[in-house]
Design a protein around this motif. Sequence first.
Motif, PDB file in Angstrom:
ATOM      1  N   ARG A  14       4.787  17.358  23.071  1.00 43.09           N
ATOM      2  CA  ARG A  14       4.627  18.813  23.020  1.00 43.09           C
ATOM      3  C   ARG A  14       3.727  19.184  21.842  1.00 43.09           C
ATOM      4  NH1 ARG A  14       8.822  21.611  21.705  1.00 43.09           N
ATOM      5  NH2 ARG A  14       8.346  23.434  23.004  1.00 43.09           N
ATOM      6  N   THR A  15       2.665  19.933  22.150  1.00 44.90           N
ATOM      7  CA  THR A  15       1.621  20.167  21.153  1.00 44.90           C
ATOM      8  C   THR A  15       1.307  21.650  21.003  1.00 44.90           C
ATOM      9  OG1 THR A  15       0.626  18.020  21.687  1.00 44.90           O
ATOM     10  CG2 THR A  15      -0.770  19.614  20.530  1.00 44.90           C
ATOM     11  N   GLU A  16       1.119  22.075  19.750  1.00 48.10           N
ATOM     12  CA  GLU A  16       0.683  23.431  19.459  1.00 48.10           C
ATOM     13  C   GLU A  16      -0.609  23.360  18.652  1.00 48.10           C
ATOM     14  OE1 GLU A  16       2.880  27.473  18.299  1.00 48.10           O
ATOM     15  OE2 GLU A  16       2.987  25.998  16.686  1.00 48.10           O
ATOM     16  N   LEU A  17      -1.554  24.240  18.999  1.00 43.12           N
ATOM     17  CA  LEU A  17      -2.850  24.312  18.326  1.00 43.12           C
ATOM     18  C   LEU A  17      -2.980  25.701  17.719  1.00 43.12           C
ATOM     19  CD1 LEU A  17      -5.708  23.279  17.687  1.00 43.12           C
ATOM     20  CD2 LEU A  17      -6.373  23.913  20.023  1.00 43.12           C
ATOM     21  N   ILE A  18      -3.193  25.760  16.401  1.00 41.74           N
ATOM     22  CA  ILE A  18      -3.236  27.043  15.704  1.00 41.74           C
ATOM     23  C   ILE A  18      -4.623  27.281  15.121  1.00 41.74           C
ATOM     24  CG2 ILE A  18      -2.293  28.392  13.786  1.00 41.74           C
ATOM     25  CD1 ILE A  18       0.355  27.055  14.232  1.00 41.74           C
ATOM     26  N   ASP A  19      -5.257  28.356  15.574  1.00 40.79           N
ATOM     27  CA  ASP A  19      -6.570  28.752  15.099  1.00 40.79           C
ATOM     28  C   ASP A  19      -6.387  29.681  13.905  1.00 40.79           C
ATOM     29  OD1 ASP A  19      -9.102  29.659  14.685  1.00 40.79           O
ATOM     30  OD2 ASP A  19      -9.440  30.398  16.724  1.00 40.79           O
ATOM     31  N   LEU A  20      -6.544  29.116  12.704  1.00 37.62           N
ATOM     32  CA  LEU A  20      -6.417  29.915  11.485  1.00 37.62           C
ATOM     33  C   LEU A  20      -7.759  30.095  10.795  1.00 37.62           C
ATOM     34  CD1 LEU A  20      -3.296  29.180   9.232  1.00 37.62           C
ATOM     35  CD2 LEU A  20      -3.906  31.241  10.470  1.00 37.62           C
ATOM     36  N   ASP A  21      -8.858  29.855  11.519  1.00 40.12           N
ATOM     37  CA  ASP A  21     -10.178  30.016  10.924  1.00 40.12           C
ATOM     38  C   ASP A  21     -10.513  31.502  10.893  1.00 40.12           C
ATOM     39  OD1 ASP A  21     -12.774  29.965  10.077  1.00 40.12           O
ATOM     40  OD2 ASP A  21     -13.365  28.284  11.345  1.00 40.12           O
ATOM     41  N   PRO A  48      -1.498  36.001  12.939  1.00 42.50           N
ATOM     42  CA  PRO A  48      -0.377  36.395  13.793  1.00 42.50           C
ATOM     43  C   PRO A  48       0.945  35.832  13.294  1.00 42.50           C
ATOM     44  CG  PRO A  48      -1.551  34.571  14.782  1.00 42.50           C
ATOM     45  CD  PRO A  48      -2.339  34.967  13.553  1.00 42.50           C
ATOM     46  N   ALA A  49       2.026  36.531  13.613  1.00 41.11           N
ATOM     47  CA  ALA A  49       3.360  36.092  13.202  1.00 41.11           C
ATOM     48  C   ALA A  49       3.742  34.774  13.862  1.00 41.11           C
ATOM     49  CB  ALA A  49       4.382  37.169  13.543  1.00 41.11           C
ATOM     50  N   GLU A  50       3.130  34.480  15.014  1.00 35.50           N
ATOM     51  CA  GLU A  50       3.485  33.281  15.772  1.00 35.50           C
ATOM     52  C   GLU A  50       3.191  31.987  15.027  1.00 35.50           C
ATOM     53  OE1 GLU A  50       1.876  35.820  16.908  1.00 35.50           O
ATOM     54  OE2 GLU A  50       2.515  36.397  18.924  1.00 35.50           O
ATOM     55  N   VAL A  51       2.410  32.047  13.930  1.00 38.77           N
ATOM     56  CA  VAL A  51       2.112  30.832  13.170  1.00 38.77           C
ATOM     57  C   VAL A  51       3.387  30.164  12.685  1.00 38.77           C
ATOM     58  CG1 VAL A  51       0.993  29.918  11.090  1.00 38.77           C
ATOM     59  CG2 VAL A  51      -0.186  31.623  12.489  1.00 38.77           C
ATOM     60  N   ALA A 102       9.076  26.298  12.882  1.00 36.56           N
ATOM     61  CA  ALA A 102      10.411  26.622  13.391  1.00 36.56           C
ATOM     62  C   ALA A 102      10.759  25.924  14.701  1.00 36.56           C
ATOM     63  CB  ALA A 102      10.533  28.138  13.574  1.00 36.56           C
ATOM     64  N   LEU A 103       9.764  25.660  15.544  1.00 37.05           N
ATOM     65  CA  LEU A 103      10.034  25.099  16.861  1.00 37.05           C
ATOM     66  C   LEU A 103       9.861  23.577  16.871  1.00 37.05           C
ATOM     67  CD1 LEU A 103       8.394  27.793  19.179  1.00 37.05           C
ATOM     68  CD2 LEU A 103      10.746  27.648  18.312  1.00 37.05           C
ATOM     69  N   ASP A 104      10.385  22.973  17.919  1.00 36.53           N
ATOM     70  CA  ASP A 104      10.465  21.512  17.991  1.00 36.53           C
ATOM     71  C   ASP A 104       9.233  20.907  18.657  1.00 36.53           C
ATOM     72  OD1 ASP A 104      11.515  18.990  17.723  1.00 36.53           O
ATOM     73  OD2 ASP A 104      12.662  19.084  19.591  1.00 36.53           O
ATOM     74  N   TRP A 105       8.075  21.004  17.987  1.00 36.89           N
ATOM     75  CA  TRP A 105       6.856  20.395  18.498  1.00 36.89           C
ATOM     76  C   TRP A 105       6.797  18.929  18.093  1.00 36.89           C
ATOM     77  CZ3 TRP A 105       4.690  23.628  21.722  1.00 36.89           C
ATOM     78  CH2 TRP A 105       4.792  25.012  21.497  1.00 36.89           C
ATOM     79  N   ASP A 106       6.092  18.132  18.887  1.00 40.84           N
ATOM     80  CA  ASP A 106       5.796  16.760  18.470  1.00 40.84           C
ATOM     81  C   ASP A 106       4.590  16.750  17.535  1.00 40.84           C
ATOM     82  OD1 ASP A 106       7.769  15.210  20.052  1.00 40.84           O
ATOM     83  OD2 ASP A 106       6.710  16.104  21.744  1.00 40.84           O
ATOM     84  N   THR A 107       3.577  17.580  17.871  1.00 41.54           N
ATOM     85  CA  THR A 107       2.357  17.640  17.068  1.00 41.54           C
ATOM     86  C   THR A 107       1.886  19.085  16.956  1.00 41.54           C
ATOM     87  OG1 THR A 107       1.669  15.465  17.900  1.00 41.54           O
ATOM     88  CG2 THR A 107      -0.015  16.805  16.816  1.00 41.54           C
ATOM     89  N   ARG A 130      -0.175  31.167   2.393  1.00 44.02           N
ATOM     90  CA  ARG A 130       1.064  31.908   2.623  1.00 44.02           C
ATOM     91  C   ARG A 130       2.153  31.039   3.236  1.00 44.02           C
ATOM     92  NH1 ARG A 130      -0.276  36.605   6.734  1.00 44.02           N
ATOM     93  NH2 ARG A 130      -2.082  36.786   5.353  1.00 44.02           N
ATOM     94  N   TYR A 131       1.773  29.865   3.747  1.00 48.04           N
ATOM     95  CA  TYR A 131       2.762  28.959   4.364  1.00 48.04           C
ATOM     96  C   TYR A 131       3.091  27.783   3.450  1.00 48.04           C
ATOM     97  CZ  TYR A 131       1.200  31.753   8.255  1.00 48.04           C
ATOM     98  OH  TYR A 131       0.875  32.819   9.044  1.00 48.04           O
ATOM     99  N   HIS A 132       2.792  27.954   2.157  1.00 45.03           N
ATOM    100  CA  HIS A 132       2.981  26.868   1.188  1.00 45.03           C
ATOM    101  C   HIS A 132       4.402  26.308   1.219  1.00 45.03           C
ATOM    102  CE1 HIS A 132       2.570  24.556  -2.491  1.00 45.03           C
ATOM    103  NE2 HIS A 132       3.639  25.165  -2.978  1.00 45.03           N
ATOM    104  N   GLN A 133       5.391  27.189   1.201  1.00 48.28           N
ATOM    105  CA  GLN A 133       6.779  26.737   1.172  1.00 48.28           C
ATOM    106  C   GLN A 133       7.135  25.960   2.430  1.00 48.28           C
ATOM    107  OE1 GLN A 133       8.788  26.875  -1.497  1.00 48.28           O
ATOM    108  NE2 GLN A 133      10.156  25.574  -0.271  1.00 48.28           N
ATOM    109  N   ASP A 134       6.646  26.425   3.582  1.00 49.94           N
ATOM    110  CA  ASP A 134       6.909  25.722   4.844  1.00 49.94           C
ATOM    111  C   ASP A 134       6.323  24.314   4.812  1.00 49.94           C
ATOM    112  OD1 ASP A 134       8.190  27.880   6.465  1.00 49.94           O
ATOM    113  OD2 ASP A 134       6.279  28.868   6.092  1.00 49.94           O
TER     114      ASP A 134
END
Length: 245
Positions: free
Chosen positions: A31-38, A76-79, A84-89, A106-110
């Motif tokens: 299960r894969t998620e791709l996040i566009d933070l550019d 987006p908040a979905e980042v 939080a979710l159970d992704w493999d990658t 902003r996601y340093h702690q995570d």
Amino acid sequence: MKKIYVLIGNYGSGKSELALNFAFKAAESGRTELIDLDMVNTYFRLTERGQMTKMKEIRLVSPNFACSGIETLSVPAEVSSAFALDWDTVVFDAGGDAVGSTALGRYHQDFMELEPEQLEVLNVVNIRRPLAGTVEKIIHLQEEMQIHSRLKITGMINNTNLAEMTGPAELRDGYEMIKEVSEKTGVPVLYTTGKKELLDIFLAEGHDPKYIGTPMAIDTYMRRDWTSWIESLKELQHPIQGGAH
């Protein structure tokens, strides 16, 4: 165990192309998620490959207003689903420069709550781009990106190319310069990427594997047809109304 790849690098280094290739490869086995933070490059957007990622069963998270004709993007908040979710990658395509990499901060702690083996922060280097054309420039940009992203770069990717004009010399020259960067900074070269036929030529030359890392043949998905791009912008600005003549 979840694995997160964060791809950062200078404008035009090929992060988005590699992000797609990393995600497509990961989706073959999990299960894969791709996040566009550019938040810098509004031209080459992963969002435009949304249908392609759906076909590969990859969840794509993009900046708010991406590909809407609005130049001011927001995160987006979905980042937060990356953690939080159970992704493999999870693959992050983040920032075109030090300013762009700030979105990661902003996601340093995570990120800090991950085990060391779960996170790879990869500096995508293309020495054929002005901001990465010398050893000094690569080191300077790398240091800036670490400060702004609040993440330690764990490895480099030699993705030296000239788009359709790329030849074996690009990987070879990239190897020599990135090798020097690695020797000066201690940051290892973890991947060398390129078209399979060019990689085969480069690898046959017998370079030190320590400064090649894992060879990774990639496909090209982010080709840009300038005419189609201009026409798509016109359609966004002046949508065709039903029944209009």
